[in-house]
Design a protein around this motif. Structure first.
Motif, PDB file in Angstrom:
ATOM      1  N   LEU A   1       0.816  -1.206   0.000  1.00  0.00           N
ATOM      2  CA  LEU A   1       0.000   0.000   0.000  1.00  0.00           C
ATOM      3  C   LEU A   1       0.859   1.269   0.000  1.00  0.00           C
ATOM      4  N   ALA A   2       2.028   1.171   0.618  1.00  0.00           N
ATOM      5  CA  ALA A   2       2.943   2.314   0.652  1.00  0.00           C
ATOM      6  C   ALA A   2       3.682   2.489  -0.666  1.00  0.00           C
ATOM      7  N   GLY A   3       3.638   1.458  -1.503  1.00  0.00           N
ATOM      8  CA  GLY A   3       4.317   1.524  -2.796  1.00  0.00           C
ATOM      9  C   GLY A   3       5.824   1.495  -2.692  1.00  0.00           C
ATOM     10  N   THR A   4       6.326   0.904  -1.611  1.00  0.00           N
ATOM     11  CA  THR A   4       7.770   0.927  -1.355  1.00  0.00           C
ATOM     12  C   THR A   4       8.466  -0.400  -1.610  1.00  0.00           C
ATOM     13  N   ASP A   5       7.734  -1.435  -1.991  1.00  0.00           N
ATOM     14  CA  ASP A   5       8.318  -2.773  -2.076  1.00  0.00           C
ATOM     15  C   ASP A   5       7.698  -3.517  -3.250  1.00  0.00           C
ATOM     16  N   ILE A   6       8.465  -3.674  -4.319  1.00  0.00           N
ATOM     17  CA  ILE A   6       7.929  -4.350  -5.514  1.00  0.00           C
ATOM     18  C   ILE A   6       7.621  -5.812  -5.233  1.00  0.00           C
ATOM     19  N   HIS A   7       8.336  -6.423  -4.303  1.00  0.00           N
ATOM     20  CA  HIS A   7       8.083  -7.821  -3.974  1.00  0.00           C
ATOM     21  C   HIS A   7       6.771  -7.969  -3.203  1.00  0.00           C
ATOM     22  N   ALA A   8       6.494  -7.006  -2.334  1.00  0.00           N
ATOM     23  CA  ALA A   8       5.219  -7.010  -1.628  1.00  0.00           C
ATOM     24  C   ALA A   8       4.076  -6.843  -2.619  1.00  0.00           C
ATOM     25  N   SER A   9       4.250  -5.958  -3.580  1.00  0.00           N
ATOM     26  CA  SER A   9       3.210  -5.745  -4.582  1.00  0.00           C
ATOM     27  C   SER A   9       3.013  -6.985  -5.442  1.00  0.00           C
ATOM     28  N   ALA A  10       4.100  -7.684  -5.754  1.00  0.00           N
ATOM     29  CA  ALA A  10       3.984  -8.924  -6.521  1.00  0.00           C
ATOM     30  C   ALA A  10       3.234  -9.990  -5.722  1.00  0.00           C
ATOM     31  N   THR A  11       3.434  -9.998  -4.407  1.00  0.00           N
ATOM     32  CA  THR A  11       2.744 -10.964  -3.545  1.00  0.00           C
ATOM     33  C   THR A  11       1.248 -10.665  -3.482  1.00  0.00           C
ATOM     34  N   ILE A  12       0.901  -9.406  -3.339  1.00  0.00           N
ATOM     35  CA  ILE A  12      -0.514  -9.025  -3.306  1.00  0.00           C
ATOM     36  C   ILE A  12      -1.165  -9.275  -4.657  1.00  0.00           C
ATOM     37  N   GLU A  13      -0.429  -9.031  -5.722  1.00  0.00           N
ATOM     38  CA  GLU A  13      -0.941  -9.333  -7.059  1.00  0.00           C
ATOM     39  C   GLU A  13      -1.218 -10.826  -7.212  1.00  0.00           C
ATOM     40  N   ARG A  14      -0.324 -11.644  -6.700  1.00  0.00           N
ATOM     41  CA  ARG A  14      -0.523 -13.096  -6.748  1.00  0.00           C
ATOM     42  C   ARG A  14      -1.785 -13.485  -5.979  1.00  0.00           C
ATOM     43  N   MET A  15      -1.966 -12.881  -4.810  1.00  0.00           N
ATOM     44  CA  MET A  15      -3.151 -13.170  -4.010  1.00  0.00           C
ATOM     45  C   MET A  15      -4.431 -12.789  -4.758  1.00  0.00           C
ATOM     46  N   LEU A  16      -4.478 -11.588  -5.287  1.00  0.00           N
ATOM     47  CA  LEU A  16      -5.688 -11.097  -5.936  1.00  0.00           C
ATOM     48  C   LEU A  16      -6.041 -11.894  -7.180  1.00  0.00           C
ATOM     49  N   GLU A  17      -5.046 -12.149  -8.015  1.00  0.00           N
ATOM     50  CA  GLU A  17      -5.320 -12.867  -9.265  1.00  0.00           C
ATOM     51  C   GLU A  17      -5.793 -14.288  -8.997  1.00  0.00           C
ATOM     52  N   ASN A  18      -5.149 -14.956  -8.074  1.00  0.00           N
ATOM     53  CA  ASN A  18      -5.532 -16.334  -7.781  1.00  0.00           C
ATOM     54  C   ASN A  18      -6.825 -16.411  -6.986  1.00  0.00           C
ATOM     55  N   PHE A  19      -7.083 -15.417  -6.167  1.00  0.00           N
ATOM     56  CA  PHE A  19      -8.379 -15.322  -5.494  1.00  0.00           C
ATOM     57  C   PHE A  19      -9.491 -15.210  -6.531  1.00  0.00           C
ATOM     58  N   GLY A  20      -9.307 -14.337  -7.494  1.00  0.00           N
ATOM     59  CA  GLY A  20     -10.309 -14.173  -8.542  1.00  0.00           C
ATOM     60  C   GLY A  20     -10.562 -15.446  -9.310  1.00  0.00           C
ATOM     61  N   LEU A  21      -9.505 -16.146  -9.662  1.00  0.00           N
ATOM     62  CA  LEU A  21      -9.639 -17.394 -10.416  1.00  0.00           C
ATOM     63  C   LEU A  21     -10.331 -18.461  -9.575  1.00  0.00           C
ATOM     64  N   ALA A  22      -9.916 -18.611  -8.324  1.00  0.00           N
ATOM     65  CA  ALA A  22     -10.465 -19.663  -7.472  1.00  0.00           C
ATOM     66  C   ALA A  22     -11.927 -19.406  -7.127  1.00  0.00           C
ATOM     67  N   VAL A  23     -12.275 -18.163  -6.808  1.00  0.00           N
ATOM     68  CA  VAL A  23     -13.648 -17.851  -6.442  1.00  0.00           C
ATOM     69  C   VAL A  23     -14.571 -17.938  -7.654  1.00  0.00           C
ATOM     70  N   SER A  24     -14.048 -17.646  -8.836  1.00  0.00           N
ATOM     71  CA  SER A  24     -14.886 -17.759 -10.035  1.00  0.00           C
ATOM     72  C   SER A  24     -15.397 -19.175 -10.220  1.00  0.00           C
ATOM     73  N   THR A  25     -14.593 -20.171  -9.841  1.00  0.00           N
ATOM     74  CA  THR A  25     -15.056 -21.561  -9.982  1.00  0.00           C
ATOM     75  C   THR A  25     -16.193 -21.861  -9.014  1.00  0.00           C
ATOM     76  N   LEU A  26     -16.128 -21.266  -7.818  1.00  0.00           N
ATOM     77  CA  LEU A  26     -17.226 -21.434  -6.864  1.00  0.00           C
ATOM     78  C   LEU A  26     -18.526 -20.865  -7.430  1.00  0.00           C
ATOM     79  N   ILE A  27     -18.422 -19.677  -7.993  1.00  0.00           N
ATOM     80  CA  ILE A  27     -19.616 -19.030  -8.528  1.00  0.00           C
ATOM     81  C   ILE A  27     -20.124 -19.780  -9.760  1.00  0.00           C
ATOM     82  N   ASN A  28     -19.215 -20.227 -10.604  1.00  0.00           N
ATOM     83  CA  ASN A  28     -19.628 -20.960 -11.807  1.00  0.00           C
ATOM     84  C   ASN A  28     -20.354 -22.260 -11.468  1.00  0.00           C
ATOM     85  N   VAL A  29     -19.938 -22.925 -10.398  1.00  0.00           N
ATOM     86  CA  VAL A  29     -20.529 -24.222 -10.051  1.00  0.00           C
ATOM     87  C   VAL A  29     -21.757 -24.054  -9.155  1.00  0.00           C
ATOM     88  N   LEU A  30     -21.657 -23.208  -8.132  1.00  0.00           N
ATOM     89  CA  LEU A  30     -22.716 -23.117  -7.121  1.00  0.00           C
ATOM     90  C   LEU A  30     -23.609 -21.898  -7.271  1.00  0.00           C
TER      91      LEU A  30
END
Length: 309
Positions: free
Chosen positions: A218-247
């Motif tokens: 959030l502070a924009g001071t750590d590219i590795h932290a931003s890459a980690t949050i990006e990984r979380m968000l993208e994979n969250f979106g993909l994983a939750v989409s399967t829940l919505i698609n099925v249920l």
């Protein structure tokens, strides 16, 4: 007199908690008490600790239960009537429902703690605020692990194998980290708190906890932290989409430490739009829980009472 109460026990790895609620008004807590599980002393000791807690609460109220619901760290295998997938490993392979019935002299019903979370939030928590008539609710746990619970028409869906709602053990990352379940790349090993911290360490060489990683992003001071949050968000979106698609649930509730991250409810939902089978539109309310650490024990109490709701 006992019929005016509903009893629930949250059987955790470190604490065993009992709550007694008014059957007429489930928001009214009649009694609530917890003791240490002392799991290191073995399975039989855990059963005796449960009996000790029930005896203590019964004495306090002057009445004993005839039925108790249990939130457990694993699931009861319907075919063998033994426990499996418990992180308190001494429970695995044991006929816990039968042993609790024998030790307590009451009828018991067991459900995974994530299912109890979903059940409590459906009837007493966040779902009541956004869609009290929701027919399908999915409860997500994103914390030390990743789990899920499914409630349909107000009832927990355990499923044929007892694994209903086990969202955390679908493969999300082909060839990813080996999981104790025998597969590799499970949702749990991609977007749980420890998995994200491990990813951050692998690209930065530094060890930070998730709150620190989030703040650095959030502070924009750590590219590795931003890459980690990006990984979380993208994979969250993909994983939750399967829940919505099925249920296609009417409400999704997210609990656990990672579930407190506000970005999941803004940018995370935007990522779901990329994968959902609905022309990029996400109408599903995705909300934070309301009951905090009460959800497990309240959900356990509801395992019997929800039939009458």
């Amino acid at each position: 007199m006992e019929k005016s109460y509903v009893w629930g026990i949250d059987l955790g790895g470190t604490k065993i908690e009992c709550a007694v609620l008014s059957a007429a008004d489930l928001t009214q807590v009649i009694a609530r008490e917890r003791i240490d599980t002392e799991a290191s002393k073995g399975y039989e000791h855990i059963i005796s600790q449960v009996a000790r807690l029930v005896s203590r609460v019964s004495e306090q109220l002057g009445v004993s239960p005839t039925r108790i619901g249990f939130a457990t760290p694993g699931v009861l295998n319907p075919a063998t009537q033994t426990m499996k997938n418990c992180n308190t490993t001494s429970m695995n392979g044991r006929p816990m429902a039968a042993d609790l019935t024998k030790a307590l002299g009451v009828e018991v019903r067991l459900a995974n703690d994530a299912n109890c979370f979903a059940l409590a939030e459906t009837h007493l928590g966040a779902v009541q605020d956004v869609n009290p008539k929701a027919e399908v609710v999915f409860g997500i746990i994103m914390g030390t692990g990743v789990g899920g619970g499914l409630v349909v028409h107000g009832q927990v869906i355990n499923g044929l194998h007892g694994i209903g709602g086990e969202w955390g053990h679908n493969i999300l990352e082909e060839g990813g980290k080996a999981c104790y379940c025998g597969k590799s790349g499970c949702v749990e090993h991609v977007i749980s708190g420890p998995a994200l911290e491990e990813f951050y360490f692998s690209i930065s060489g530094q060890k930070l906890r998730m709150p620190q990683i989030l703040q650095a992003h959030l502070a924009g001071t750590d590219i590795h932290a931003s890459a980690t949050i990006e990984r979380m968000l993208e994979n969250f979106g993909l994983a939750v989409s399967t829940l919505i698609n099925v249920l296609d649930p009417q409400v999704i509730v997210i609990g656990g430490g990672v579930g407190n991250i506000d970005l999941l409810y803004t940018e995370g939902i935007e990522r779901i739009k990329k994968y959902i089978f609905n022309s990029g539109e996400v109408l599903t309310p995705i909300v934070k829980p309301k009951l905090g650490d009460s959800a497990g024990v309240f959900g356990a109490a509801l395992l019997f009472h929800s039939e009458a709701i």
